[in-house]
Design an enzyme around this catalytic site. Structure first.
Site, PDB file in Angstrom:
ATOM      1  N   LYS A  22       0.828  -1.207   0.000  1.00  0.00           N
ATOM      2  CA  LYS A  22       0.000   0.000   0.000  1.00  0.00           C
ATOM      3  C   LYS A  22       0.861   1.256   0.000  1.00  0.00           C
ATOM      4  O   LYS A  22       0.629   2.201  -0.773  1.00  0.00           O
ATOM      5  CB  LYS A  22      -0.898   0.007   1.241  1.00  0.00           C
ATOM      6  CG  LYS A  22      -1.739   1.265   1.395  1.00  0.00           C
ATOM      7  CD  LYS A  22      -2.406   1.351   2.751  1.00  0.00           C
ATOM      8  CE  LYS A  22      -1.427   1.817   3.801  1.00  0.00           C
ATOM      9  NZ  LYS A  22      -1.941   2.856   4.692  1.00  0.00           N
ATOM     10  N   ASN A  23       1.879   1.293   0.856  1.00  0.00           N
ATOM     11  CA  ASN A  23       2.675   2.510   1.010  1.00  0.00           C
ATOM     12  C   ASN A  23       3.646   2.738  -0.136  1.00  0.00           C
ATOM     13  O   ASN A  23       4.318   3.773  -0.179  1.00  0.00           O
ATOM     14  CB  ASN A  23       3.424   2.471   2.345  1.00  0.00           C
ATOM     15  CG  ASN A  23       2.495   2.636   3.522  1.00  0.00           C
ATOM     16  OD1 ASN A  23       1.399   3.172   3.401  1.00  0.00           O
ATOM     17  ND2 ASN A  23       2.912   2.154   4.678  1.00  0.00           N
ATOM     18  N   ARG A  96      -4.333  10.114   5.098  1.00  0.00           N
ATOM     19  CA  ARG A  96      -3.258  11.099   5.142  1.00  0.00           C
ATOM     20  C   ARG A  96      -2.424  11.114   3.866  1.00  0.00           C
ATOM     21  O   ARG A  96      -1.927  12.160   3.450  1.00  0.00           O
ATOM     22  CB  ARG A  96      -2.363  10.826   6.346  1.00  0.00           C
ATOM     23  CG  ARG A  96      -1.272  11.855   6.548  1.00  0.00           C
ATOM     24  CD  ARG A  96      -0.443  11.570   7.782  1.00  0.00           C
ATOM     25  NE  ARG A  96       0.508  12.647   7.996  1.00  0.00           N
ATOM     26  CZ  ARG A  96       1.698  12.730   7.417  1.00  0.00           C
ATOM     27  NH1 ARG A  96       2.074  11.775   6.596  1.00  0.00           N
ATOM     28  NH2 ARG A  96       2.502  13.743   7.659  1.00  0.00           N
ATOM     29  N   CYS A 120      -5.195   7.658  10.277  1.00  0.00           N
ATOM     30  CA  CYS A 120      -5.233   6.999  11.582  1.00  0.00           C
ATOM     31  C   CYS A 120      -4.919   7.975  12.699  1.00  0.00           C
ATOM     32  O   CYS A 120      -4.065   8.848  12.565  1.00  0.00           O
ATOM     33  CB  CYS A 120      -4.224   5.845  11.633  1.00  0.00           C
ATOM     34  SG  CYS A 120      -4.756   4.376  10.738  1.00  0.00           S
ATOM     35  N   ARG A 125       1.154  14.072  12.917  1.00  0.00           N
ATOM     36  CA  ARG A 125       2.003  13.808  11.752  1.00  0.00           C
ATOM     37  C   ARG A 125       1.918  15.044  10.862  1.00  0.00           C
ATOM     38  O   ARG A 125       1.267  15.028   9.821  1.00  0.00           O
ATOM     39  CB  ARG A 125       1.536  12.543  11.026  1.00  0.00           C
ATOM     40  CG  ARG A 125       1.694  11.297  11.880  1.00  0.00           C
ATOM     41  CD  ARG A 125       1.531  10.029  11.068  1.00  0.00           C
ATOM     42  NE  ARG A 125       0.138   9.769  10.774  1.00  0.00           N
ATOM     43  CZ  ARG A 125      -0.283   8.711  10.076  1.00  0.00           C
ATOM     44  NH1 ARG A 125       0.586   7.853   9.611  1.00  0.00           N
ATOM     45  NH2 ARG A 125      -1.564   8.518   9.859  1.00  0.00           N
ATOM     46  N   ASP A 307       5.135   0.475  12.386  1.00  0.00           N
ATOM     47  CA  ASP A 307       3.958  -0.236  11.883  1.00  0.00           C
ATOM     48  C   ASP A 307       3.922  -1.702  12.300  1.00  0.00           C
ATOM     49  O   ASP A 307       2.952  -2.396  12.022  1.00  0.00           O
ATOM     50  CB  ASP A 307       3.890  -0.140  10.354  1.00  0.00           C
ATOM     51  CG  ASP A 307       3.295   1.169   9.878  1.00  0.00           C
ATOM     52  OD1 ASP A 307       2.827   1.951  10.729  1.00  0.00           O
ATOM     53  OD2 ASP A 307       3.308   1.425   8.664  1.00  0.00           O
TER      54      ASP A 307
END
Length: 421
Positions: A22-23, A96, A120, A125, A307
């Protein structure tokens, strides 16, 4: 709203295919804005965050072809006809990573209007490092009515030093700098594999980038970029979660596609805890047989990832001895602890550390997910808890894990997705 119902006590055994990251996928989709034309991405995970990103791109005028996504995880986007530079609050508030369109929009159109992001609830952040970088590249940046408004007739290269390591900040500024006039140097750049993946894809598009994977990234701006075809790297956090799932259940799994080089810190810590892990069959084979307590502090890559902190705490709930897990990246990332305590875990919070004493058993309970990785930790605990565990608010889970319950079912877990009454 859905929930997961888990009947614990099953040993996991079999093979799991690790989905695309995903990232890595999210910044690559944003980067497609930089080069007008049709881009093709392979190994794209089917996730809520991907859906949100595609909806955002559609509002900008990008044509999205999802026809291959369900069949073989292929996605095509055509960015030839952008019609907007506005990323609205309704979409950005839920994720985000939406702020990653800031750099590409600014580089391509000279302007961008992006809502301040959500995501989240794991602590502050801020995007100030993104904005500072854009200003150093020559953009005028203001925040008005909850929106970042950036404008630049021309971007120019600059020496940019990030105050702290920032993954999305590095990615956003890098995407803007590839079309800036002249040379840009990013100091204290993030080292994460996803940053390297983005840089390598940008190079395929015609960008001139050196130093990715180190703390100093050098970028020579180019006038034009071309569309790209690219396969997304495997998700190292999903792989780490399944490493923990095998370990906590005393099971044995082959994680197809998992890359040891992306998981060195996680593998080292799990081996220290007594978990057997080896590279095999184009992936990783993991076997759990008893757990020892370990201490760990989260760090930016290549350190132990924040994570994976929640999943490690769940694992340590069943380890022999006392563990100290220190969170140094986010200040509000222990919300899963209260839920684990409802299942019988023995955890004390002292400042930024969780002190975990292993217990003989956990008991099934109704627990509530508070963020993406907290959701995963509660599923792990449910896999070994006596009785039935219900994990509520799993929409967090769907943001970052593709069909997690199906993958667990396929290797022996008794887990079902059902509608909340």
């Amino acid at each position: 709203m859905d929930k997961l119902v888990i009947h614990g006590g099953r040993r996991l055994q079999g093979e799991v295919s690790i989905s695309g990251a995903k990232n890595a996928a999210l910044p690559l989709l944003a980067a497609a804005i930089l080069a007008p034309g049709k881009h093709v991405f392979h190994n794209v995970p089917r996730l809520r965050d991907i859906d949100t990103t595609l909806e955002l791109l559609t509002t900008l005028g990008v044509e999205v072809d999802r026809s291959g996504l369900e069949h073989d995880h292929t996605l095509a986007v055509d960015t030839a006809n952008l019609k907007s530079h506005l990323a609205p609050y309704e979409l950005v508030k839920t994720m985000r990573a939406s702020v990653l369109v800031l750099g590409p929009l600014l580089a391509r159109t000279g302007q961008a209007e992006v809502s301040l992001p959500g995501g989240c609830a794991i602590g502050a952040r801020p995007v100030n490092l993104h904005l500072k970088g854009m200003e150093q590249l020559g953009a005028e940046v203001q925040i008005e009515h909850g929106y970042i408004k950036a404008q630049a007739d021309k971007l120019h290269g600059a020496e940019i030093a990030f105050d702290i390591s920032t993954v999305t900040g590095t990615e956003n500024v890098m995407m803007a700098a590839v079309k800036a006039e002249g040379r840009t140097v990013l100091q204290n750049a993030a080292l994460e594999p996803e940053v390297v993946e983005l840089a390598e894809a940008l190079v395929k598009m015609g960008a001139k980038i050196k130093g990715q994977g180190t703390e100093v990234i050098e970028i020579e701006g180019v006038k034009e970029l071309r569309p790209v075809e690219h396969a997304i790297m495997p998700d190292r956090i999903e792989a780490g979660t399944f490493l923990a799932a095998a370990a906590i259940t005393g099971g044995e799994l082959l994680l197809k596609g998992a890359r040891a080089d992306h998981l060195a810190a996680v593998i080292a810590k799990l081996r220290e805890a007594g978990v057997a892990i080896e590279e095999k069959g184009g992936g990783l084979r993991v076997r759990g047989d008893g757990l020892r307590a370990v201490d760990v502090s989260t760090r930016p890559y290549p350190g132990f990832p924040t994570d994976m902190q929640a999943q490690l705490i769940a694992l340590m709930c069943r380890a022999e001895g006392l563990s100290v897990i220190t969170e140094t990246v986010f200040e509000n990332r222990f919300m899963h602890v209260l839920e684990l305590e409802r299942m019988g875990a023995n955890i004390k919070i002292q400042g930024r550390s969780a002190i975990v004493t292993g217990v003989p058993k956990l008991s099934g309970a109704s627990v509530m997910a508070t963020d993406l990785r907290a959701s995963a930790s509660l599923v792990l605990a449910g896999l070994i808890a006596e009785g039935t565990t219900e994990v509520l608010r799993i929409y967090h889970l769907d943001r970052g894990y593709e069909t997690l319950e199906r993958k667990l079912q396929a290797v022996g877990a008794e887990i079902q997705r059902v509608k909340e009454q």
